[in-house]
Scaffold this active site. Structure first.
Site, PDB file in Angstrom:
ATOM      1  CB  CYS A  18      50.608  43.813  37.767  1.00  0.00           C
ATOM      2  SG  CYS A  18      49.998  42.144  38.039  1.00  0.00           S
ATOM      3  CG  HIS A  70      56.277  44.318  39.810  1.00  0.00           C
ATOM      4  ND1 HIS A  70      55.034  44.914  39.909  1.00  0.00           N
ATOM      5  CD2 HIS A  70      56.050  43.075  39.312  1.00  0.00           C
ATOM      6  CE1 HIS A  70      54.107  44.063  39.489  1.00  0.00           C
ATOM      7  NE2 HIS A  70      54.692  42.936  39.138  1.00  0.00           N
ATOM      8  CD  GLU A  86      61.437  45.274  40.322  1.00  0.00           C
ATOM      9  OE1 GLU A  86      61.062  46.449  40.391  1.00  0.00           O
ATOM     10  OE2 GLU A  86      60.779  44.321  40.821  1.00  0.00           O
ATOM     11  CE  LYS A 138      53.340  44.232  43.564  1.00  0.00           C
ATOM     12  NZ  LYS A 138      54.217  45.373  43.217  1.00  0.00           N
ATOM     13  CG  HIS A 150      50.653  41.661  43.001  1.00  0.00           C
ATOM     14  ND1 HIS A 150      50.284  42.912  42.559  1.00  0.00           N
ATOM     15  CD2 HIS A 150      51.270  41.064  41.940  1.00  0.00           C
ATOM     16  CE1 HIS A 150      50.660  43.065  41.306  1.00  0.00           C
ATOM     17  NE2 HIS A 150      51.259  41.958  40.908  1.00  0.00           N
ATOM     18  CG  PHE A 164      50.281  38.102  34.042  1.00  0.00           C
ATOM     19  CD1 PHE A 164      51.517  37.966  34.648  1.00  0.00           C
ATOM     20  CD2 PHE A 164      49.228  37.344  34.542  1.00  0.00           C
ATOM     21  CE1 PHE A 164      51.705  37.115  35.725  1.00  0.00           C
ATOM     22  CE2 PHE A 164      49.401  36.483  35.617  1.00  0.00           C
ATOM     23  CZ  PHE A 164      50.645  36.377  36.210  1.00  0.00           C
TER      24      PHE A 164
END
Length: 421
Positions: free
Chosen positions: A167, A307, A318, A339, A344, A407
């Site tokens: 991502c 994010h 976060e 998002k 996403h 990831f």
């Protein structure tokens, strides 16, 4: 060596909330959700039956049928977004453009997943008669092909490659483009990312990890970052592109300048295959690194496009990182997760969210985080922070930061600011 200044001169996007930048940006400010039932395949037996798909897209509007055989859907989205950005930047009209010094760095987190899935299916059906594969199978599937197609269409012979870091992929692409231009290695770079993974392997794979929301009865409210009832992210698709250009090169041709690229940061969690560090260790480091690279202090920032995927663990880590890095100034920031509207976009998400930051800096407005309901709070989140819930907010945005975490523990952040000659 004196570093060059880098500015943004073109924008392009094809997203779940619009097939160009003006439509996407308007719908983001209006708080429009791009979620709905999956139409790319029959998802009736899947745990998750909805997604944020691109709508009303017709490949024939952009590609002739013969050429289309060479394109996975992800590459189509990448090229479409680049076409808009390049036209917006006016690069096609520059007769004296030195194409040896114009590059393309374009990301994908997965690449041609649909192509891979199709070809694997053909083999399964025909394996008794020997393997029969499409000659375009490999070129369509590999994650660097969007960058290749863009360079071939326009003849750009400068640096050309893809970045792949889940991502964080397209934010890494932006940072690489920024660094190459400021080091004098290119005059302009077309950069961004694209993804098209709303197919059985993508949805099923993320379902098996319990990563996706399963709010099938209410898709438009499923992506709810920072809400107590969040249950996973909503998968999206599309492409986003920015034209980065060396300042003097842009000024010499009279280009419109949206914003200046201030800096970028990179880090790793070095913690877990898929989960973010619970205390946001890598997220703290990447934001520190971005600020240091930009020569900025925490209080110089006005907006963070987080994010914010709407996962139980990720949102908390976060927030912890933001409060650690920004201290008391965190309460003066606007924070939002777009998002909540776009879903996403995986490898394309960083480019799209950086584009939103550029527009925020240009127009002094912050898009909202939608779907938070009164009382739907998480006791681990400080709601004195301004998450821009519900509606866009107008304010001066001198500088904005975009966070992306992937990831594998890959973290990347980019900062844009108002251009001041």
């Amino acid at each position: 060596m004196e570093l060059k200044r880098v500015v943004v001169t073109g924008l392009g996007a094809i997203t779940p909330i619009g097939n160009d930048v003006p439509t996407t940006w308007k719908n983001a400010l209006d708080g429009v959700s791009g979620a709905g039932p999956i139409t790319h395949f029959d998802a009736s037996l899947f745990k998750t039956q909805f997604a944020c798909e691109v709508k009303g897209y017709n490949s024939a509007d952009y590609f002739d049928r013969k050429e289309l055989r060479k394109y996975d859907l992800y590459a189509q989205y990448g090229v479409v977004s680049a076409m808009e950005a390049i036209k917006d930047a006016g690069l096609e009209a520059v007769e004296a453009l030195n194409k040896d010094r114009v590059g393309v760095i374009f990301a994908a987190g997965i690449g041609g997943l649909h192509t891979f899935e199709e070809e694997a299916g053909y083999y399964a059906m025909n394996k008794e008669n020997g393997p029969k594969y499409n000659p375009f199978f490999i070129p369509k599937m590999i994650a660097d092909m969007a960058a290749g197609h863009i360079s071939m269409i326009y003849g750009y012979r400068g640096p050309n490659y893809a970045t792949v870091s889940a991502c964080a992929s397209s934010t890494h692409a932006l940072i690489d483009a920024f660094n190459l231009i400021r080091l004098g290695k290119a005059d302009a770079i077309v950069t961004g990312g694209a993804e098209a993974a709303i197919f059985p392997a993508g949805v099923g794979g993320f379902n098996s990890m319990h990563a996706l929301s399963t709010r099938n009865d209410d898709p438009t409210h499923a992506s709810r970052p920072f809400s107590g009832s969040r249950d996973g992210f909503v998968i999206g698709e599309g492409g986003a592109c920015l034209v980065f250009e060396e300042l003097e090169h842009a000024l010499a041709r009279g280009a419109h300048i949206y914003a200046e690229v201030a800096g970028g940061g990179m880090s790793a969690d070095a913690y877990h295959l898929t989960a973010s560090h619970p205390e946001g260790a890598g997220a703290k480091l990447v934001m520190h690194n971005a600020l240091e690279d930009a020569g900025m202090k925490p209080e110089d920032l006005d907006y963070i496009n987080v994010h914010g995927t709407s996962t139980p663990v990720g949102d908390i880590s976060e927030v912890c990182a933001i409060m650690d890095v920004f201290g008391e100034h965190a309460y003066k920031l606007n924070i939002s997760s777009t998002k909540s509207m776009t879903g996403h976009l995986l490898g394309a998400t960083g480019a799209l969210e950086a584009l939103f930051c550029v527009k925020s800096v240009e127009e002094d407005v912050v898009p909202p985080t939608i779907n938070h309901e009164e009382g739907d709070d998480d006791p681990k989140i400080d709601y004195n922070l301004n998450f821009t819930f519900g509606k866009a907010q107008h304010r001066t945005v001198n500088a904005a930061l975009s966070n992306t975490f992937g990831f594998g523990g890959h973290n990347a952040s980019v900062i844009v600011k108002k251009y001041k000659g």
